[in-house]
Scaffold this active site. Structure first.
Site, PDB file in Angstrom:
ATOM      1  N   GLU A 152       0.711  -1.101  -0.450  1.00 42.47           N
ATOM      2  CA  GLU A 152      -0.186   0.244   0.067  1.00 42.47           C
ATOM      3  C   GLU A 152       1.227   1.198   0.194  1.00 42.47           C
ATOM      4  OE1 GLU A 152      -2.563  -0.734   3.682  1.00 42.47           O
ATOM      5  OE2 GLU A 152      -3.230  -2.626   2.271  1.00 42.47           O
ATOM      6  N   GLU A 257      -6.400 -10.737  -1.097  1.00 46.29           N
ATOM      7  CA  GLU A 257      -7.158 -10.479  -0.033  1.00 46.29           C
ATOM      8  C   GLU A 257      -8.898 -10.339  -0.369  1.00 46.29           C
ATOM      9  OE1 GLU A 257      -5.838  -7.329   2.255  1.00 46.29           O
ATOM     10  OE2 GLU A 257      -3.574  -7.907   2.019  1.00 46.29           O
TER      11      GLU A 257
END
Ligand code: G3I
Length: 366
Positions: A152, A257
């Site tokens: 991220e 995810e």
């Protein structure tokens, strides 16, 4: 030749048709996995453990390998839970993932500060990053097969996130992290992992970042598309375009995810940023007593649509990992609003397969 091809195709279709588990339905296409929590790999959740062993051939650690969990203080490493996680994966012959080495979140403040609380210099922070990666990756060398090296690092508008890593080291912090991880385990696959890469601005930023990393020689194996999805977003076309755009850079694509949030939106932005919180107003938690059949069917259709896109891109995709096992395990019961009842996964709170599970299995034989 033609008849041989037909025989092979028929055999593959038959395998998928008769398969009753995710790992068998997609065998030879991509691995199917799930994020596991501590109760599951410590075998305190036998029902969850049974689902994992039966259904999946790869696992990710939901929390125990994050910096704050494994390296809470400068001279303290807490290896025990991670050791158990890896042993559980080996016991079940899983492809074991490490998550994650360098992230702005779940990283203690001390990492970025000196003994007086002042920001570290670039060189000292690079040394600290190097020590951490060498210690953690080195400990599981040859056992953890793939690492989320950086998590991220890109903002929604495609610019670089102004994290302490970026601000103190500069934008080569990613290159360094990949080099350190490669040094610590030259055989391990190394990934860049992020959410919302389907959105155009963020995708462009991440594509530019990966291009730059590759041209600097960073050993990037794959991009992780987190896919914290909703019933209606991202659109399937955007999902496909994103997979294709990263694959065209010469890297594989993992879905890392996956889950599908079925609850009403409470936060202004669509994000998986764990720092976002939102109050739940009236009507924000409508399915406490159970998911109505029409929603159950909508979830099944959404999962089938997503898996069709993944199957169409089987040359790019090597792994599809769900972020949890049962609905009761999911982080989405507490994000972005705490204490709701969500239904984002393929197994219900009792561990029973949902219609979405059957829908996913069926895509493998279509
Ligand atoms: O372990 C403590 C416990 O001791 C304490 O009593 C309790 C009180 O709240 O907190 C427990 O820690 C929680 C931890 O999960 C373990 O359950 C943290 O508060 C909570 O913030 C943490 O949430 C995790 C989150 O990442 C932040 O690390 C979620 O479980 C996990 O699903 C989520 O996963 C992230 C990926 O790593 C990166 N991409 C987004 C994804 C979803 O947010």
């Amino acid at each position: 030749m033609k008849s041989l091809a037909i025989v092979i195709l028929t055999a593959a279709a038959a395998q998928a048709q008769t398969a009753s588990t995710l790992k068998d339905a997609f065998r030879g296409v991509f691995r199917v996995g799930a994020a596991v929590n501590q109760a599951q790999f410590e075998e305190r959740d036998p029902a969850g453990g049974r689902i994992i062993a039966a259904q999946f051939n790869t696992i990710s650690p939901e929390n125990v390998l994050k910096w704050q969990a494994i390296h809470p203080r400068p001279d303290v490493y807490n290896f025990e839970p991670a050791d158990e996680y890896v042993a559980f994966g080996e016991k079940h012959q899983m492809f074991i993932i490490g998550h994650c080495l360098v992230w702005h979140s779940q990283t203690p403040r001390w990492v970025f500060e000196d003994a007086d609380g002042k920001p570290l210099t670039r060189d000292v922070l690079l040394d600290r990053m190097h020590d951490h990666i060498k210690t953690v990756v080195g400990r599981y060398r040859g056992r953890i097969a793939g690492w989320d090296v950086v998590n991220e690092a890109v903002n929604e508008d495609g610019t670089m996130r102004q994290s302490p890593w970026y601000k103190i080291i500069g934008d080569d912090f990613l290159l360094k992290a990949f080099q350190f991880a490669h040094e610590a385990d030259p055989q391990a696959e190394l990934y860049y992992n992020d959410y919302n890469l389907e959105n155009e601005a963020k995708r462009k930023g991440a594509l530019a970042l990966i291009r730059k990393l590759k041209s600097a020689g960073a050993p990037v194996t794959a991009i992780g598309l987190q896919d914290h999805d909703k019933l209606d977003t991202p659109p399937l076309r955007q999902e496909a375009d994103t997979i294709e755009a990263f694959h065209a850079l010469g890297v594989k694509v993992n879905i890392t995810e996956l889950d599908v949030d079925v609850l009403p939106r409470t936060a202004r932005q669509n994000t998986a940023d764990v720092s976002v919180t939102a109050a739940g107003g009236a009507g924000s938690n409508p399915y406490v007593e159970g998911l109505p059949d029409e929603m159950q069917q909508a979830l099944a259709k959404r999962y089938a649509d997503l898996f069709r896109v993944f199957l169409e891109h089987r040359d790019a995709i090597t792994r599809v990992t769900f972020w949890g096992i049962t609905d009761g395990d999911s982080w989405l019961n507490n994000f972005p609003t705490r204490g709701r009842t969500n239904y984002p996964l393929l197994f219900d709170r009792q561990g029973r397969a949902k219609p979405a599970f059957d829908a996913v299995i069926r895509t493998a034989s279509q």
